[in-house]
Motif scaffolding. Structure first.
Motif, PDB file in Angstrom:
ATOM      1  N   SER A  37      30.530  -6.297  -6.156  1.00  0.00           N
ATOM      2  CA  SER A  37      29.918  -6.095  -7.660  1.00  0.00           C
ATOM      3  C   SER A  37      30.254  -7.190  -8.416  1.00  0.00           C
ATOM      4  O   SER A  37      30.583  -8.368  -7.978  1.00  0.00           O
ATOM      5  CB  SER A  37      30.949  -4.944  -8.097  1.00  0.00           C
ATOM      6  N   VAL A  38      29.565  -7.468  -9.329  1.00  0.00           N
ATOM      7  CA  VAL A  38      29.789  -8.412 -10.248  1.00  0.00           C
ATOM      8  C   VAL A  38      30.154  -7.958 -11.892  1.00  0.00           C
ATOM      9  O   VAL A  38      29.431  -6.982 -12.167  1.00  0.00           O
ATOM     10  CB  VAL A  38      28.535  -9.409 -10.434  1.00  0.00           C
ATOM     11  N   GLU A  39      31.031  -8.661 -12.539  1.00  0.00           N
ATOM     12  CA  GLU A  39      31.440  -8.028 -13.757  1.00  0.00           C
ATOM     13  C   GLU A  39      31.182  -9.138 -14.704  1.00  0.00           C
ATOM     14  O   GLU A  39      32.020 -10.131 -14.789  1.00  0.00           O
ATOM     15  CB  GLU A  39      32.604  -7.347 -13.850  1.00  0.00           C
ATOM     16  N   VAL A  40      30.264  -8.996 -15.616  1.00  0.00           N
ATOM     17  CA  VAL A  40      30.084 -10.274 -16.646  1.00  0.00           C
ATOM     18  C   VAL A  40      31.104 -10.021 -17.772  1.00  0.00           C
ATOM     19  O   VAL A  40      31.104  -9.050 -18.224  1.00  0.00           O
ATOM     20  CB  VAL A  40      28.631 -10.241 -17.213  1.00  0.00           C
ATOM     21  N   MET A  41      32.106 -11.116 -17.800  1.00  0.00           N
ATOM     22  CA  MET A  41      32.969 -11.047 -18.943  1.00  0.00           C
ATOM     23  C   MET A  41      32.508 -11.766 -20.102  1.00  0.00           C
ATOM     24  O   MET A  41      33.100 -11.277 -21.249  1.00  0.00           O
ATOM     25  CB  MET A  41      34.175 -11.513 -18.128  1.00  0.00           C
ATOM     26  N   GLU A  42      31.870 -12.753 -19.897  1.00  0.00           N
ATOM     27  CA  GLU A  42      31.560 -13.557 -21.167  1.00  0.00           C
ATOM     28  C   GLU A  42      30.212 -14.357 -21.068  1.00  0.00           C
ATOM     29  O   GLU A  42      29.878 -14.804 -20.031  1.00  0.00           O
ATOM     30  CB  GLU A  42      32.552 -14.423 -21.391  1.00  0.00           C
ATOM     31  N   ARG A  43      29.254 -14.264 -21.916  1.00  0.00           N
ATOM     32  CA  ARG A  43      27.996 -14.920 -22.036  1.00  0.00           C
ATOM     33  C   ARG A  43      27.989 -15.699 -23.432  1.00  0.00           C
ATOM     34  O   ARG A  43      28.126 -15.199 -24.357  1.00  0.00           O
ATOM     35  CB  ARG A  43      26.879 -14.099 -21.862  1.00  0.00           C
ATOM     36  N   GLU A  44      27.646 -17.069 -23.199  1.00  0.00           N
ATOM     37  CA  GLU A  44      27.523 -17.777 -24.405  1.00  0.00           C
ATOM     38  C   GLU A  44      26.446 -18.912 -23.945  1.00  0.00           C
ATOM     39  O   GLU A  44      26.816 -19.736 -23.236  1.00  0.00           O
ATOM     40  CB  GLU A  44      29.090 -18.561 -24.850  1.00  0.00           C
ATOM     41  N   GLY A  45      25.453 -18.945 -24.732  1.00  0.00           N
ATOM     42  CA  GLY A  45      24.332 -19.715 -24.215  1.00  0.00           C
ATOM     43  C   GLY A  45      23.844 -19.508 -22.938  1.00  0.00           C
ATOM     44  O   GLY A  45      23.721 -18.691 -22.394  1.00  0.00           O
ATOM     45  N   ASN A  46      23.893 -20.880 -22.119  1.00  0.00           N
ATOM     46  CA  ASN A  46      23.709 -21.076 -20.916  1.00  0.00           C
ATOM     47  C   ASN A  46      24.928 -20.857 -19.978  1.00  0.00           C
ATOM     48  O   ASN A  46      24.954 -21.032 -18.854  1.00  0.00           O
ATOM     49  CB  ASN A  46      22.886 -22.310 -20.309  1.00  0.00           C
ATOM     50  N   ARG A  47      26.390 -20.632 -20.652  1.00  0.00           N
ATOM     51  CA  ARG A  47      27.460 -20.447 -19.853  1.00  0.00           C
ATOM     52  C   ARG A  47      27.826 -18.974 -19.747  1.00  0.00           C
ATOM     53  O   ARG A  47      27.565 -18.246 -20.510  1.00  0.00           O
ATOM     54  CB  ARG A  47      28.639 -21.031 -20.717  1.00  0.00           C
ATOM     55  N   THR A  48      28.076 -18.477 -18.408  1.00  0.00           N
ATOM     56  CA  THR A  48      28.630 -17.342 -18.110  1.00  0.00           C
ATOM     57  C   THR A  48      29.825 -17.119 -17.273  1.00  0.00           C
ATOM     58  O   THR A  48      30.216 -18.038 -16.410  1.00  0.00           O
ATOM     59  CB  THR A  48      27.366 -16.382 -17.401  1.00  0.00           C
ATOM     60  N   VAL A  49      30.920 -16.299 -17.950  1.00  0.00           N
ATOM     61  CA  VAL A  49      31.934 -16.225 -16.990  1.00  0.00           C
ATOM     62  C   VAL A  49      31.965 -14.738 -16.438  1.00  0.00           C
ATOM     63  O   VAL A  49      31.579 -13.782 -17.050  1.00  0.00           O
ATOM     64  CB  VAL A  49      33.334 -16.264 -18.107  1.00  0.00           C
ATOM     65  N   PHE A  50      32.260 -14.536 -14.979  1.00  0.00           N
ATOM     66  CA  PHE A  50      32.144 -13.361 -14.403  1.00  0.00           C
ATOM     67  C   PHE A  50      33.134 -13.307 -13.212  1.00  0.00           C
ATOM     68  O   PHE A  50      33.694 -14.131 -12.662  1.00  0.00           O
ATOM     69  CB  PHE A  50      30.621 -13.311 -13.861  1.00  0.00           C
ATOM     70  N   ARG A  51      33.221 -11.998 -12.843  1.00  0.00           N
ATOM     71  CA  ARG A  51      34.093 -11.647 -11.832  1.00  0.00           C
ATOM     72  C   ARG A  51      33.412 -11.150 -10.688  1.00  0.00           C
ATOM     73  O   ARG A  51      32.349 -10.120 -10.871  1.00  0.00           O
ATOM     74  CB  ARG A  51      35.080 -10.609 -12.011  1.00  0.00           C
TER      75      ARG A  51
END
Length: 164
Positions: A37-51
């Motif tokens: 699985s992948v959980e996207v935690m934050e998206r801002e422009g071309n930056r993504t924080v994910f688990r």
């Protein structure tokens, strides 16, 4: 000594398709065989924080971590780093894409160091990454090339990556 790996594959498909499919984090569990699985935690422009969470290993251990990924479409590069490092002191990854006469060359470069109390050392992890990356890259290449043969557009959301 810190670990360093470089692995690459050439994908016979349009650059836009390769870029879009490999950077569609929401569908990584269908693209990679190791991610449950992948959980996207934050998206801002071309930056993504994910688990990312992997399938259990042979001992039943489930590995999960948070990463930050920054995609630069104009430079055809992606840089990523683990935010939750787990057994790593650090893990930095660079993806590079290059159009060639044979297709799109995708290269993954990983620089890392294991913590002193990690269950494995840098040498073991280097060998593990060099064993696994070509497997994952072959899967990705096969899935994208099949989509290209079927004429699916880069942003074609009607055809999931695992439909191949």
């Amino acid at each position: 000594m810190p670990g360093h790996t470089e692995n690459e594959v050439t994908i016979d498909a349009p650059l836009d398709l390769v870029w879009d499919v490999t950077n569609d984090l929401d569908h990584w569990p269908q693209l990679f065989s190791e991610y449950a699985s992948v959980e996207v935690m934050e998206r801002e422009g071309n930056r993504t924080v994910f688990r990312l969470t992997m399938y259990p290993d042979e001992k039943g251990q489930v590995w999960s971590w948070v990463s930050e990924r920054v995609a630069d479409r104009s430079a055809l590069t992606v840089t990523a780093r683990r935010v939750e490092t787990g057994p790593f002191q650090y893990m930095n990854i660079r993806w590079e894409y290059e159009q060639t006469p044979r297709g799109v060359r995708m290269r993954w470069t990983q620089d890392f160091a294991m913590k002193p109390d990690a269950p494995v050392d840098d040498e073991w992890m280097t060998a593990n990454i060099n064993r696994n990356s070509p497997i994952q890259m072959d899967l990705i290449r096969n899935k994208i090339e099949q989509r290209a043969r079927l004429g699916q557009a880069p942003k074609d959301t009607t055809a999931p990556v695992n439909a191949v």
